[in-house]
Design a protein around this motif. Structure first.
Motif, short mmCIF file in Angstrom:
data_model
loop_
_atom_site.label_atom_id
_atom_site.label_comp_id
_atom_site.label_asym_id
_atom_site.label_seq_id
_atom_site.Cartn_x
_atom_site.Cartn_y
_atom_site.Cartn_z
N LEU A 73 0.83 -1.20 0.00
CA LEU A 73 0.00 0.00 0.00
C LEU A 73 0.87 1.26 0.00
O LEU A 73 2.00 1.27 0.49
N THR A 74 0.31 2.35 -0.53
CA THR A 74 0.88 3.68 -0.36
C THR A 74 0.03 4.39 0.69
O THR A 74 -1.18 4.54 0.52
N LEU A 75 0.65 4.79 1.78
CA LEU A 75 -0.05 5.45 2.88
C LEU A 75 0.22 6.95 2.81
O LEU A 75 1.38 7.37 2.72
N VAL A 76 -0.84 7.74 2.87
CA VAL A 76 -0.73 9.20 2.82
C VAL A 76 -1.46 9.78 4.02
O VAL A 76 -2.63 9.44 4.26
N TYR A 77 -0.80 10.67 4.76
CA TYR A 77 -1.45 11.31 5.90
C TYR A 77 -0.79 12.66 6.15
O TYR A 77 0.38 12.87 5.82
N ALA A 78 -1.52 13.57 6.75
CA ALA A 78 -1.02 14.93 6.96
C ALA A 78 -0.35 15.07 8.32
O ALA A 78 0.86 15.26 8.41
N ILE A 102 3.86 8.67 2.54
CA ILE A 102 3.98 10.12 2.34
C ILE A 102 3.33 10.76 3.55
O ILE A 102 2.10 10.78 3.66
N GLY A 103 4.13 11.23 4.48
CA GLY A 103 3.58 11.71 5.74
C GLY A 103 4.08 13.08 6.13
O GLY A 103 5.18 13.50 5.74
N GLY A 104 3.29 13.75 6.94
CA GLY A 104 3.66 15.07 7.42
C GLY A 104 4.50 15.03 8.68
O GLY A 104 5.34 15.89 8.91
N HIS A 105 4.29 14.00 9.53
CA HIS A 105 5.03 13.88 10.78
C HIS A 105 5.18 12.40 11.11
O HIS A 105 4.23 11.63 10.98
N TYR A 124 8.64 9.61 2.43
CA TYR A 124 8.67 11.04 2.17
C TYR A 124 8.16 11.79 3.38
O TYR A 124 7.27 11.32 4.10
N ASN A 125 8.71 12.98 3.58
CA ASN A 125 8.17 13.91 4.56
C ASN A 125 7.86 15.22 3.85
O ASN A 125 8.76 15.91 3.40
N LEU A 126 6.58 15.53 3.72
CA LEU A 126 6.13 16.77 3.11
C LEU A 126 5.45 17.62 4.19
O LEU A 126 4.96 17.08 5.20
N PRO A 127 5.39 18.93 4.02
CA PRO A 127 4.75 19.78 5.03
C PRO A 127 3.29 19.36 5.28
O PRO A 127 2.55 19.07 4.33
N GLN A 128 2.91 19.37 6.53
CA GLN A 128 1.56 18.95 6.92
C GLN A 128 0.48 19.74 6.18
O GLN A 128 -0.50 19.17 5.68
N GLY A 129 0.65 21.05 6.12
CA GLY A 129 -0.34 21.87 5.44
C GLY A 129 -0.42 21.58 3.95
O GLY A 129 -1.50 21.62 3.35
N GLY A 411 5.97 18.01 10.39
CA GLY A 411 4.61 18.37 10.77
C GLY A 411 4.22 19.69 10.12
O GLY A 411 4.51 19.96 8.96
N GLY A 412 3.59 20.56 10.91
CA GLY A 412 3.19 21.87 10.39
C GLY A 412 4.26 22.93 10.54
O GLY A 412 4.02 24.10 10.22
N PHE A 413 5.46 22.54 11.01
CA PHE A 413 6.52 23.50 11.32
C PHE A 413 6.88 24.37 10.12
O PHE A 413 7.08 25.58 10.25
N ILE A 414 6.99 23.78 8.93
CA ILE A 414 7.43 24.54 7.76
C ILE A 414 6.37 25.57 7.37
O ILE A 414 6.68 26.75 7.13
N ASN A 415 5.12 25.15 7.28
CA ASN A 415 4.04 26.10 6.96
C ASN A 415 4.03 27.26 7.94
O ASN A 415 3.96 28.44 7.55
N ILE A 416 4.10 26.93 9.23
CA ILE A 416 3.95 27.94 10.27
C ILE A 416 5.16 28.87 10.30
O ILE A 416 5.02 30.10 10.29
#
Length: 667
Positions: A73-78, A102-105, A124-129, A411-416
């Protein structure tokens, strides 16, 4: 996009959409892309995750729509979803069950984290937002999500594109130019399975969230999966009859939902720490008990100094961990009502919860969907953000996401951090055990922390100092012993705690030398003394520039020092400079009326203050009338002025001062 083969059977079922968790997860096929909603434990569908884990661990299956147990599976979550131990996304952490995440945190799912560290999965780690916004863009069938968020960080393709290990090769992020400006393009992709949670469902799939602490990105995930031709599986705690739900309370319409799973009570807690608190779901408001005052420690010193950056009527984000102390200080200083605290999953106002309840809040003003909260954040809606300080380098870059084999994620650190009007990073000067002592308003280090936080180059760039400087974003780095600011050449030491030796206690413990002015300021002495600092008076005080008014018609200069507190030589200089800026351009002397009502100044600064007043009088005033209702201040200030050869009389009221001005030649 092709539709899931089970759709035609599910939508013709006479039983409605209510199924068991075991039946629902059998619809997940090999290679599916699965999106899950949740924030820590809030909104996470634990019952469904457990059922999927159990299915994968079975030897055989007779599922009608799958070829064996689901795998690859490919798992995606914010947001991070877990308790740091067993629950949440840890249920997905089995060799072969997932091939890509592909997760945010990552920090709350250590088992999943281990698969990434050991190179067993693509990670992968992408920004939560960004991920919350990707769900909306997938729902709208847009080819990509375009944003400035992530530029200059480890998410930027020039710095790795968010890839976390050697096995991860596909580029999900591209650098593009729009109107001559760099932007990041995040690729969209179909969502085959959306797993969400609500409170109540009906046989038609309509969902309400009256007992949930947050609404999160559930609607965006449901739309993304539905419009991708996939399935939406919703966990609820109860089922209502068809047609009985209030349509204004339906958060997810039934047309988007394919399976409704009723969870066992133990798998539908409001958070992973609290089974149910009606205040978290805004069903009731509670008397907000006073937060316990922090004991004097490095944590309190840091929080106190950071609290000086709070401004009345500002919208603020406080990160988890060290920044939580700022809320305690704000409560102790009775200023929490002057600001609006927010949290990234959608909380506006109120008092945020902490620890494993983080994300929930009591007495909120509003709770909105997480993607909209990040719209607010990304667009500059935060006046200030207070975030943790883990590792800093000479350029002001910050790392909170990866430390050797430890993978926390951004997590949301980059957006914030990238988009707040001002960002304040808070943390101890070094990592590890630190022992300090405060005595007579001075700080001393008893046992030094073992590992440096101020390094030559951070391992992971979660915040780009150069990008912040280029955009003119103010940045502060607050520790217990000193404060740095972000300048064009990197970090600059601007404040030092009383009792701290710059060379021994700061520079010798850094891997690089910051810019150091000849005489950095001392941190405010109030920080290092017991008792409140009276920040409320500071926050509601009239700005200094607004305290000086020249009335051209009456040719009177009004100085309003009511409730002004002089605490240092710098305050005295500020008054002098403000008066000079107003009167020097006039080229003539004017009559001044000074309001000293509730004015405050330490005795040891009275001589310097009266010398400053003597200087202004000699250069700019044709005469002066002063007044205050305080008899004590009239005596003490009068004596100080008399010692400088100035008229010592101070009136009791504004009317008396105006009369004196008129009699003395002022109009």
């Amino acid at each position: 996009m092709s539709q899931h083969p089970a759709l035609q059977f599910l939508r013709l079922s006479e039983k409605g959409k209510v199924v068991s968790a075991a039946e629902a997860v059998r619809l997940i096929r090999d290679g599916d892309t699965v999106a899950t909603g949740g924030f820590v434990g809030i909104g996470f569908a634990e019952e469904i995750a457990l059922a999927l884990e159990a299915l994968y661990l079975e030897n055989e299956t007779d599922a009608p729509y799958t070829q064996g147990k689901p795998k690859n599976l490919t798992l995606v979550y914010a947001a991070g979803q877990g308790d740091g131990k067993e629950r949440g996304l840890n249920h997905f952490a089995h060799d072969g069950l997932v091939k890509r995440v592909i997760g945010g945190h990552w920090g709350l799912a250590p088992k999943l984290q281990q698969l990434a560290i050991s190179n067993q999965i693509e990670a992968y780690n992408l920004p939560q937002g960004v991920i919350t916004h990707l769900f909306r863009d997938i729902a709208a069938r847009r080819p990509a999500h375009i944003s400035r968020v992530g530029l200059g960080t480890f998410v930027d393709p020039r710095n790795g594109g968010g890839k976390l290990n050697a096995r991860t090769s596909e580029d999900l992020v591209e650098l593009i130019r729009i109107g001559g400006e760099d932007c990041l393009l995040y690729k969209t992709f179909p969502i085959n399975i959306g797993i969400i949670r609500a409170t109540t469902g009906d046989p038609d799939g309509n969902l309400t969230m009256e007992k949930e602490a947050l609404t999160l990105e559930a609607l965006a995930i449901a739309m993304a999966a539905h419009n991708s031709g996939g399935l939406v599986i919703a966990q609820v705690e109860r089922v209502a009859e068809s047609g009985t739900l209030n349509p204004r309370q339906v958060k997810i319409p039934g047309i988007l939902v394919d399976c409704v799973v009723v969870a066992r009570p133990e798998n539908h807690w409001q958070t992973f720490g609290t089974q149910y608190n009606p205040a978290f779901s805004s069903e009731i408001r509670v008397r907000a008990g006073s937060l316990p005052a922090l004991p004097m420690s490095e944590r309190k010193i840091i929080a106190r100094r950071a609290a000086f950056e709070l401004k009345a009527n500002s919208v603020v984000n406080l990160g988890i961990g060290m920044p939580e102390g700022i809320a305690a200080v704000a409560n102790e200083e009775k200023i929490i009502d002057l600001i609006t605290l927010t949290a990234e999953p959608g909380v506006i106002g109120g008092i945020p919860a902490s620890g494993i309840d983080f994300g929930a809040a009591i007495n909120t003003q509003a709770v909105i969907d997480q993607p909209y909260q990040f719209d607010l954040y990304d667009g500059g809606g935060l006046d200030a953000a207070f975030l943790g300080l883990a590792q800093v380098d000479r350029s002001g870059n910050l790392n909170v996401s990866k430390f050797g084999p430890k993978l926390a994620g951004a997590g949301g650190f980059i957006n914030i951090s990238q988009n707040a009007k001002k960002v304040v990073f808070v943390g101890t000067f070094g990592a590890g055990k630190l022992r300090i002592n405060c005595a007579e308003g001075k700080l001393s280090i008893i046992d030094e922390a073992r590992s440096p936080k101020f390094v030559e180059a951070v391992e992971h760039v979660t915040f780009s100092g150069a990008y912040a400087v280029a955009r003119g974003q103010p940045g502060l780095y607050v520790t217990e012993r000193c404060v740095f600011t972000l300048g064009s050449d990197g970090l600059e030491l601007i404040e030092v705690a009383p009792g701290i030796d710059i060379e021994r206690d700061i520079l010798a413990l850094m891997d690089f030398k910051p810019h150091v002015p000849r005489e950095p300021s001392l941190m405010d002495a109030r920080i290092f003394h017991e008792g409140v600092m009276d920040l409320r008076r500071d926050m509601v005080a009239i700005p200094l520039d607004d305290r000086f008014t020249y009335d051209r018609q009456q040719e009177l200069f009004f100085i309003n020092l009511e409730r002004f507190v002089v605490r240092s030589q710098a305050d005295i200089e500020a008054i002098h400079n403000a008066v000079e800026a107003k009167l020097a351009p006039l080229g003539r002397r004017v009559y001044a009326i000074v309001n000293y009502d509730n004015f405050s100044i330490p005795p040891d600064l009275l001589d310097e203050y009266s010398a400053m007043v003597r200087s202004l009088t000699d250069r700019y005033y044709s005469g002066v009338s002063r007044y205050t209702t305080s008899g004590f201040l009239r005596i003490k200030l009068g004596e100080a002025l008399e010692g400088r050869g100035l008229a010592p009389h101070i009136f009791e009221s504004a009317d008396e001062a105006r009369w004196d001005a008129h009699e003395s030649g002022g109009r």
